[in-house]
Design a protein around this motif. Structure first.
Motif, PDB file in Angstrom:
ATOM      1  N   UNK A 301      41.495  41.485  -5.181  1.00 12.61           N
ATOM      2  CA  UNK A 301      40.372  40.566  -5.344  1.00 12.61           C
ATOM      3  C   UNK A 301      40.524  39.721  -6.602  1.00 12.61           C
ATOM      4  N   UNK A 302      41.149  40.299  -7.609  1.00 12.09           N
ATOM      5  CA  UNK A 302      41.390  39.561  -8.847  1.00 12.09           C
ATOM      6  C   UNK A 302      42.247  38.328  -8.595  1.00 12.09           C
ATOM      7  N   UNK A 303      43.126  38.408  -7.610  1.00 11.01           N
ATOM      8  CA  UNK A 303      44.035  37.301  -7.315  1.00 11.01           C
ATOM      9  C   UNK A 303      43.568  36.438  -6.148  1.00 11.01           C
ATOM     10  N   UNK A 304      42.450  36.798  -5.527  1.00 11.40           N
ATOM     11  CA  UNK A 304      42.017  36.120  -4.305  1.00 11.40           C
ATOM     12  C   UNK A 304      41.107  34.930  -4.603  1.00 11.40           C
ATOM     13  N   UNK A 305      41.110  33.920  -3.743  1.00 11.76           N
ATOM     14  CA  UNK A 305      40.130  32.837  -3.869  1.00 11.76           C
ATOM     15  C   UNK A 305      38.747  33.334  -3.469  1.00 11.76           C
ATOM     16  N   UNK A 306      37.730  32.582  -3.833  1.00 11.84           N
ATOM     17  CA  UNK A 306      36.353  32.915  -3.465  1.00 11.84           C
ATOM     18  C   UNK A 306      36.153  32.515  -2.005  1.00 11.84           C
ATOM     19  N   UNK A 307      36.505  33.420  -1.117  1.00 18.46           N
ATOM     20  CA  UNK A 307      36.551  33.105   0.311  1.00 18.46           C
ATOM     21  C   UNK A 307      36.127  34.344   1.103  1.00 18.46           C
ATOM     22  N   UNK A 336      41.809  42.451 -19.428  1.00 15.33           N
ATOM     23  CA  UNK A 336      42.358  41.888 -20.664  1.00 15.33           C
ATOM     24  C   UNK A 336      43.615  41.053 -20.447  1.00 15.33           C
ATOM     25  N   UNK A 337      44.103  40.985 -19.210  1.00 13.36           N
ATOM     26  CA  UNK A 337      45.357  40.278 -18.921  1.00 13.36           C
ATOM     27  C   UNK A 337      45.176  38.988 -18.123  1.00 13.36           C
ATOM     28  N   UNK A 338      43.957  38.664 -17.717  1.00 15.61           N
ATOM     29  CA  UNK A 338      43.768  37.531 -16.801  1.00 15.61           C
ATOM     30  C   UNK A 338      42.617  36.638 -17.264  1.00 15.61           C
ATOM     31  N   UNK A 339      42.562  35.445 -16.685  1.00 18.67           N
ATOM     32  CA  UNK A 339      41.464  34.524 -16.956  1.00 18.67           C
ATOM     33  C   UNK A 339      40.161  35.143 -16.436  1.00 18.67           C
ATOM     34  N   UNK A 340      39.138  35.129 -17.259  1.00 18.53           N
ATOM     35  CA  UNK A 340      37.842  35.692 -16.858  1.00 18.53           C
ATOM     36  C   UNK A 340      37.351  35.059 -15.555  1.00 18.53           C
ATOM     37  N   UNK A 405      32.670  32.994 -20.330  1.00 17.73           N
ATOM     38  CA  UNK A 405      33.807  32.221 -19.826  1.00 17.73           C
ATOM     39  C   UNK A 405      35.066  32.468 -20.662  1.00 17.73           C
ATOM     40  N   UNK A 406      36.182  31.987 -20.161  1.00 17.94           N
ATOM     41  CA  UNK A 406      37.443  31.984 -20.899  1.00 17.94           C
ATOM     42  C   UNK A 406      37.353  31.004 -22.070  1.00 17.94           C
ATOM     43  N   UNK A 429      49.092  32.329 -22.407  1.00 16.58           N
ATOM     44  CA  UNK A 429      48.821  33.637 -22.966  1.00 16.58           C
ATOM     45  C   UNK A 429      47.440  34.159 -22.592  1.00 16.58           C
ATOM     46  N   UNK A 430      47.102  35.321 -23.138  1.00 21.15           N
ATOM     47  CA  UNK A 430      45.897  36.042 -22.733  1.00 21.15           C
ATOM     48  C   UNK A 430      44.828  36.095 -23.814  1.00 21.15           C
ATOM     49  N   UNK A 431      45.026  35.332 -24.883  1.00 23.04           N
ATOM     50  CA  UNK A 431      44.055  35.376 -25.976  1.00 23.04           C
ATOM     51  C   UNK A 431      42.666  34.918 -25.545  1.00 23.04           C
ATOM     52  N   UNK A 432      42.596  34.026 -24.580  1.00 20.99           N
ATOM     53  CA  UNK A 432      41.318  33.442 -24.191  1.00 20.99           C
ATOM     54  C   UNK A 432      40.311  34.426 -23.626  1.00 20.99           C
ATOM     55  N   UNK A 433      40.798  35.547 -23.086  1.00 20.13           N
ATOM     56  CA  UNK A 433      39.874  36.561 -22.574  1.00 20.13           C
ATOM     57  C   UNK A 433      39.676  37.693 -23.570  1.00 20.13           C
TER      58      UNK A 433
END
Length: 555
Positions: A301-307, A336-340, A405-406, A429-433
């Protein structure tokens, strides 16, 4: 006709007290960015302890703490100097014991990160290896190889690390060591009995201090087979990951986890673990088996579109995989590794093959005006409510309960993630989250601490602060509290029954006891089924479920 996915057979598992994790809501804490009690700009264990009432009020069943061990922070703490101590900037072992006691007193279990694929280059073992000759017992704990060429000055292979750049590093005597991640993270040799025994000691060390479970970093990477002649990177990439790949998801990794399971079962209730294993889905159940770690992350789900169709397909597939292992599945929307996900759902779908969600927006520092923040939060709230209604464990990431948000526009001089520096212009990188949380709408570092924060917080962070949302019944924080409280009260057997809907954009399922979840993934309102509203991700109209909104109902 509706179909039912039945509860997995629990006949081989332990008593009821050992099942706490099966449908737990687990809150991930990134310690350096959660709360700073001593005012040095870095989150710490006392900061977490001070926020235990907040966590209890949120309604989570457990916390998972990312690494808090001594570290140079070459990779956010995942470069570990000592697996059985606390980084002095974050506290002491006494602070850790007090934190565990406080969490347990609040009814919250404790899960900690174990990083077994690699140590830091400051670990005493690696420092010994550097001063020891080739062929020594010290070097045998790691993956050392002779370099190519007459004087060994060429790497053993042209492999690329996950963070960019070469995966082999010379040590000056004709030998090189493997570091699949940062240069400061040398890979361990898990064929070495000393390595295996030391990690068994580590598992007992933390279990004896009251830890309830472990999250296993890079769980699919420990077992390796490196022949005398190594394949080149192109060949390595093309090899199937079917149990015999030189680096990933080798069958013999499960011999390691069988030993770990023996340690877990020494305790009452048994300690549990969850694998971070990026493997083919049909190979995931073995990591989650009762003979192994007990649970494995599913990141689908983390990688899925909102569908709607994708969400339903992923739910079906992962509940079936959980049944095959006798475990429960895991649902993850942010970590901690992905865009929020509040940002991810507000970005346009990728148009370039292989591009991550909004990669161009992130690489531009958030300057390209393509983010629809309002829509992203609306979708995030709906997706979260959908996920919290599912059977299985829900893993939440700190700050998502604030709708955070990110943070994209972090200056290069203040970034920390090695992925950014080793892949300039390619990986943001992952700093934004990982930017420290806003606890108050104003004040120094928005209440994170009494001074600054180790990553810059934008001015708009105050709009998302916990105290700004605390008394607002329509806030995202209130939504999470309401949903998590109901989830505990409504917790039912691990069954799910799909209910037919009038259109393809609406997903509807029923849990035992008459608890129903309806989510409208479309851009138009849909008919709202009959029932008493328990909680909704947005304001409902009479008989109408708005676009990109989810609701829980009681019949």
């Amino acid at each position: 006709m509706s179909d039912v996915l039945a509860r997995p057979d629990l006949s081989r598992t332990h008593d009821d007290d050992a099942h706490w994790w099966r449908q737990a809501a687990v809150y991930q804490i990134y310690p350096r960015s959660f709360a700073d009690a001593d005012g040095d700009g870095l989150g710490d264990l006392r900061g977490i302890r001070d926020r235990v009432p907040y966590l209890q009020g949120l309604g989570v069943d457990a916390v998972w703490m990312s690494p808090f061990y001594p570290s140079a922070l070459a990779d956010g703490g995942y470069d570990v100097d000592d697996y059985r101590d606390v980084d002095p900037r974050l506290g002491t072992l006494a602070d850790f014991d007090e934190l565990v006691a406080a969490l347990h007193e609040a009814g919250i279990r404790v899960v900690i990160d174990i990083v077994p694929n690699h140590t830091s280059d400051r670990h005493e073992w690696f420092q010994e290896a550097l001063t020891s000759p080739r062929g020594s017992a010290a070097r045998a704990r790691y993956v050392f190889r002779d370099g190519l060429g007459p004087d060994g000055t060429e790497p053993p292979a042209d492999w690329t690390s996950a963070f960019g750049g070469p995966a082999w590093e010379p040590v000056g005597d004709g030998q090189w060591y493997l570091h699949y991640f940062a240069t400061e993270q040398p890979d361990l040799n898990w064929d070495n009995r000393e390595v295996r025994d030391d990690f068994l000691r580590t598992l007992r060390f933390w279990s004896d201090r009251g830890v309830d479970g472990f999250r296993i970093d890079v769980a699919h990477g420990l077992a390796k087979r490196l022949d005398d002649e190594l394949p080149d990177q192109a060949t390595l990439d093309a090899l199937p990951r079917d149990g015999a790949h030189p680096l990933w998801d080798r069958d013999e990794v499960h011999e390691i986890y069988a030993e770990w399971r023996g340690v877990f079962d020494e305790y009452s209730p048994p300690r549990t673990a969850v694998a971070e294993a990026w493997v083919e889905s049909h190979r995931r159940p073995r990591y989650a088996s009762v003979e192994g770690l007990g649970q494995a992350f599913n990141f689908d789900l983390l990688e899925a579109p909102f569908d709607a169709a994708e969400f339903r397909r992923i739910v079906d597939a992962n509940l079936a995989l959980a049944a095959a292992s006798g475990s429960s599945t895991t649902w993850v929307l942010s970590n901690h590794d992905v865009v929020r996900h509040a940002t991810r759902y507000g970005l346009p779908e990728p148009t370039v093959p292989g591009e991550k969600h909004g990669a161009a927006w992130l690489l531009s520092g958030g300057a390209t005006p393509v983010l629809d923040r309002e829509r992203g939060l609306r979708r995030a709230r709906a997706a979260t409510l959908f996920v919290l209604g599912l059977p299985g464990s829900a893993y939440l990431y700190q700050g998502e309960e604030l709708g955070l948000p990110e943070v994209a526009d972090i200056p290069a001089s203040q970034r920390q993630d090695p992925a950014y520096f080793r892949n300039p212009g390619v990986d943001i990188g992952r700093d934004g989250c990982r930017v420290p949380l806003p606890w108050t709408a104003d004040g120094a570092s928005f209440g994170f601490g009494t001074d600054g924060a180790h990553l810059p917080q934008p001015a708009w962070f105050g709009d998302f602060a916990a105290d700004a949302q605390d008394e607002d019944p329509a806030s995202t924080l209130s939504l999470y509290r309401r949903a998590l409280g109901l989830r505990r009260d409504l917790r039912a057997a691990e069954e799910l029954e799909w209910v037919p809907t009038a259109g393809p954009d609406v997903v509807h399922f029923r849990r035992p006891g008459g608890w129903e979840v309806v989510a409208n993934f479309g851009t138009r309102p849909a008919a709202l089924p009959e029932g008493t509203e328990l909680v909704a991700s947005g304001e409902l109209a009479d008989g109408v479920l708005p676009a990109e909104t989810a609701v829980w109902l009681r019949r």
